[in-house]
Design a protein around this motif. Structure first.
Motif, PDB file in Angstrom:
ATOM      1  N   ASP A 246       0.842  -1.213   0.000  1.00  0.00           N
ATOM      2  CA  ASP A 246       0.000   0.000   0.000  1.00  0.00           C
ATOM      3  C   ASP A 246       0.868   1.251   0.000  1.00  0.00           C
ATOM      4  O   ASP A 246       0.675   2.175   0.799  1.00  0.00           O
ATOM      5  CB  ASP A 246      -0.946   0.013   1.207  1.00  0.00           C
ATOM      6  CG  ASP A 246      -1.820  -1.224   1.262  1.00  0.00           C
ATOM      7  OD1 ASP A 246      -2.269  -1.669   0.188  1.00  0.00           O
ATOM      8  OD2 ASP A 246      -2.047  -1.739   2.361  1.00  0.00           O
ATOM      9  N   TYR A 247       1.820   1.292  -0.906  1.00  0.00           N
ATOM     10  CA  TYR A 247       2.844   2.335  -0.950  1.00  0.00           C
ATOM     11  C   TYR A 247       2.391   3.553  -1.750  1.00  0.00           C
ATOM     12  O   TYR A 247       1.765   3.434  -2.808  1.00  0.00           O
ATOM     13  CB  TYR A 247       4.091   1.747  -1.606  1.00  0.00           C
ATOM     14  CG  TYR A 247       5.316   2.623  -1.619  1.00  0.00           C
ATOM     15  CD1 TYR A 247       6.228   2.554  -0.584  1.00  0.00           C
ATOM     16  CD2 TYR A 247       5.580   3.479  -2.683  1.00  0.00           C
ATOM     17  CE1 TYR A 247       7.383   3.325  -0.597  1.00  0.00           C
ATOM     18  CE2 TYR A 247       6.726   4.256  -2.702  1.00  0.00           C
ATOM     19  CZ  TYR A 247       7.614   4.168  -1.654  1.00  0.00           C
ATOM     20  OH  TYR A 247       8.750   4.934  -1.667  1.00  0.00           O
ATOM     21  N   THR A 248       2.724   4.731  -1.244  1.00  0.00           N
ATOM     22  CA  THR A 248       2.501   5.985  -1.960  1.00  0.00           C
ATOM     23  C   THR A 248       3.759   6.828  -1.853  1.00  0.00           C
ATOM     24  O   THR A 248       4.328   6.947  -0.751  1.00  0.00           O
ATOM     25  CB  THR A 248       1.311   6.766  -1.369  1.00  0.00           C
ATOM     26  OG1 THR A 248       0.140   5.938  -1.400  1.00  0.00           O
ATOM     27  CG2 THR A 248       1.058   8.031  -2.162  1.00  0.00           C
ATOM     28  N   HIS A 249       4.211   7.405  -2.963  1.00  0.00           N
ATOM     29  CA  HIS A 249       5.418   8.237  -2.898  1.00  0.00           C
ATOM     30  C   HIS A 249       5.057   9.685  -2.564  1.00  0.00           C
ATOM     31  O   HIS A 249       3.882  10.087  -2.618  1.00  0.00           O
ATOM     32  CB  HIS A 249       6.227   8.138  -4.194  1.00  0.00           C
ATOM     33  CG  HIS A 249       5.529   8.622  -5.423  1.00  0.00           C
ATOM     34  ND1 HIS A 249       5.378   9.963  -5.729  1.00  0.00           N
ATOM     35  CD2 HIS A 249       4.945   7.952  -6.450  1.00  0.00           C
ATOM     36  CE1 HIS A 249       4.742  10.103  -6.869  1.00  0.00           C
ATOM     37  NE2 HIS A 249       4.457   8.883  -7.332  1.00  0.00           N
ATOM     38  N   ILE A 250       6.067  10.465  -2.234  1.00  0.00           N
ATOM     39  CA  ILE A 250       5.839  11.834  -1.752  1.00  0.00           C
ATOM     40  C   ILE A 250       5.583  12.833  -2.880  1.00  0.00           C
ATOM     41  O   ILE A 250       5.367  14.018  -2.624  1.00  0.00           O
ATOM     42  CB  ILE A 250       7.019  12.334  -0.898  1.00  0.00           C
ATOM     43  CG1 ILE A 250       8.331  12.332  -1.702  1.00  0.00           C
ATOM     44  CG2 ILE A 250       7.155  11.532   0.372  1.00  0.00           C
ATOM     45  CD1 ILE A 250       9.519  12.931  -0.959  1.00  0.00           C
ATOM     46  N   GLY A 251       5.636  12.350  -4.110  1.00  0.00           N
ATOM     47  CA  GLY A 251       5.425  13.238  -5.245  1.00  0.00           C
ATOM     48  C   GLY A 251       6.636  13.326  -6.147  1.00  0.00           C
ATOM     49  O   GLY A 251       6.549  13.875  -7.249  1.00  0.00           O
ATOM     50  N   ASP A 252       7.777  12.758  -5.682  1.00  0.00           N
ATOM     51  CA  ASP A 252       8.990  12.778  -6.507  1.00  0.00           C
ATOM     52  C   ASP A 252       9.159  11.508  -7.328  1.00  0.00           C
ATOM     53  O   ASP A 252      10.132  11.347  -8.049  1.00  0.00           O
ATOM     54  CB  ASP A 252      10.233  13.015  -5.650  1.00  0.00           C
ATOM     55  CG  ASP A 252      10.512  11.884  -4.656  1.00  0.00           C
ATOM     56  OD1 ASP A 252       9.726  10.903  -4.607  1.00  0.00           O
ATOM     57  OD2 ASP A 252      11.509  11.976  -3.921  1.00  0.00           O
ATOM     58  N   GLY A 253       8.220  10.586  -7.190  1.00  0.00           N
ATOM     59  CA  GLY A 253       8.246   9.373  -7.980  1.00  0.00           C
ATOM     60  C   GLY A 253       8.823   8.160  -7.300  1.00  0.00           C
ATOM     61  O   GLY A 253       8.670   7.042  -7.795  1.00  0.00           O
ATOM     62  N   ILE A 254       9.482   8.353  -6.141  1.00  0.00           N
ATOM     63  CA  ILE A 254      10.170   7.199  -5.558  1.00  0.00           C
ATOM     64  C   ILE A 254      10.107   7.104  -4.037  1.00  0.00           C
ATOM     65  O   ILE A 254       9.934   6.008  -3.503  1.00  0.00           O
ATOM     66  CB  ILE A 254      11.647   7.165  -6.033  1.00  0.00           C
ATOM     67  CG1 ILE A 254      12.303   5.829  -5.680  1.00  0.00           C
ATOM     68  CG2 ILE A 254      12.439   8.359  -5.483  1.00  0.00           C
ATOM     69  CD1 ILE A 254      13.622   5.586  -6.366  1.00  0.00           C
ATOM     70  N   HIS A 255      10.234   8.190  -3.303  1.00  0.00           N
ATOM     71  CA  HIS A 255      10.373   8.098  -1.850  1.00  0.00           C
ATOM     72  C   HIS A 255       9.021   8.000  -1.141  1.00  0.00           C
ATOM     73  O   HIS A 255       8.049   8.630  -1.575  1.00  0.00           O
ATOM     74  CB  HIS A 255      11.163   9.301  -1.316  1.00  0.00           C
ATOM     75  CG  HIS A 255      12.558   9.356  -1.828  1.00  0.00           C
ATOM     76  ND1 HIS A 255      12.961  10.246  -2.801  1.00  0.00           N
ATOM     77  CD2 HIS A 255      13.653   8.609  -1.526  1.00  0.00           C
ATOM     78  CE1 HIS A 255      14.232  10.057  -3.075  1.00  0.00           C
ATOM     79  NE2 HIS A 255      14.679   9.066  -2.321  1.00  0.00           N
ATOM     80  N   PRO A 256       8.941   7.233  -0.043  1.00  0.00           N
ATOM     81  CA  PRO A 256       7.664   7.012   0.634  1.00  0.00           C
ATOM     82  C   PRO A 256       7.125   8.267   1.313  1.00  0.00           C
ATOM     83  O   PRO A 256       7.889   9.073   1.860  1.00  0.00           O
ATOM     84  CB  PRO A 256       8.002   5.937   1.671  1.00  0.00           C
ATOM     85  CG  PRO A 256       9.463   6.121   1.941  1.00  0.00           C
ATOM     86  CD  PRO A 256      10.056   6.516   0.620  1.00  0.00           C
TER      87      PRO A 256
END
Length: 277
Positions: A246-256
């Protein structure tokens, strides 16, 4: 009569205190011991400084507005907060220099290997006089940058190429070696499984950092499966957890994002607590 009663009570209290004093103090369960952590930016948001030099000028993920797994583990209500975090944002399993986009040479700044990170983490919890025993029971080992992008190979980005299957296996070899080393030191390694490809946006990450290339979908899925399969098969004493579900990144494409980091810390904490029973 009252004096006799008082004397009996006093003697009983002294005996109880004497018995209590002779008992060994109870030891906290392993989940309450210091927790070691090594890895890359999922575990620690800061790039490492070596003197005045640092990869990417020393920038932190999200320019400081980022909750790493290390911080989430420190905050978790079911853990004591004793986290020894030697992870480095941008690191890989092997030591390599920073290779800026478009630069013909690399360095002098760079990253340490996972083995070096683990050596340092162990040194923090080694007990005198021999320093061969440690107060930690577990080390969390998180996803590396190996094979993910052009600045993870240790050569100028114009010369780097996406990983072959042999390269992927070499990366997993280094993870297995770190796991075996931890087990030999009496620690249980806990490995993560990288997020699902569809929960990332690696082309967006590539554009944001000006990278020459990022790993493709097929190769990413192959590396993800290869690492989790081999770690489970070759390190029976280790733990492999799908903490980034259930992962979502911070908006940079990679970091949680914050919720993803907190969920990951909760998966680890709950698993450690079950091992205490």
């Amino acid at each position: 009569m009252h004096i006799q009663t008082w004397l009996v009570a006093a003697c009983s209290l002294l005996l109880a205190q004497s018995s209590f004093a002779q008992q060994k103090p109870s030891q906290p369960p392993p989940s309450q011991h210091p927790l070691l952590l090594i890895g890359a930016s999922f575990a620690e948001g800061k790039t490492p400084y070596h003197g005045a030099d640092a990869p990417l000028g020393g920038v932190a993920v999200g320019f400081g507005n980022y909750l790493s797994l290390g911080q989430a583990l420190t905050r978790h209500r079911k853990l004591p907060g004793y986290v020894i975090n030697e992870a480095q944002a941008g690191a890989g399993t092997f030591a390599h220099p920073f290779c800026a986009p478009g630069a013909a040479t690399c360095g002098p700044a760079g990253w340490d290997s996972y083995q070096t990170q683990l050596d340092r983490a162990l040194s923090r919890v080694a007990m005198p006089p021999t320093f061969s025993q440690h107060t930690a029971s577990y080390v969390v080992v998180t996803t590396a940058n190996d094979c993910l992008h052009a600045d993870a190979a240790g050569v100028p980005q114009s010369e780097s190429q996406p990983c072959t299957l042999n390269d992927m296996n070499a990366s997993v070899d280094r993870l297995v070696a770190v796991g075996k080393f931890a087990l030999a030191k009496g620690l249980t390694p806990i490995f993560d499984i990288p997020p699902q490809y569809d929960n990332l946006d690696l082309p967006k990450f590539q554009a944001a950092f000006g990278l020459a290339w990022v790993i493709g979908e097929s190769d990413y899925k192959q590396l993800r499966t290869l690492s989790s399969t081999r770690l489970k098969a070759e390190l029976p004493g280790a733990i492999v957890l799908d903490i980034w579900k259930d992962y979502t990144h911070i908006g940079d494409g990679i970091h949680p994002d914050v919720a993803s980091a907190e969920k990951a810390a909760d998966v680890i904490a709950r698993h450690l607590r079950t091992l205490d029973r």
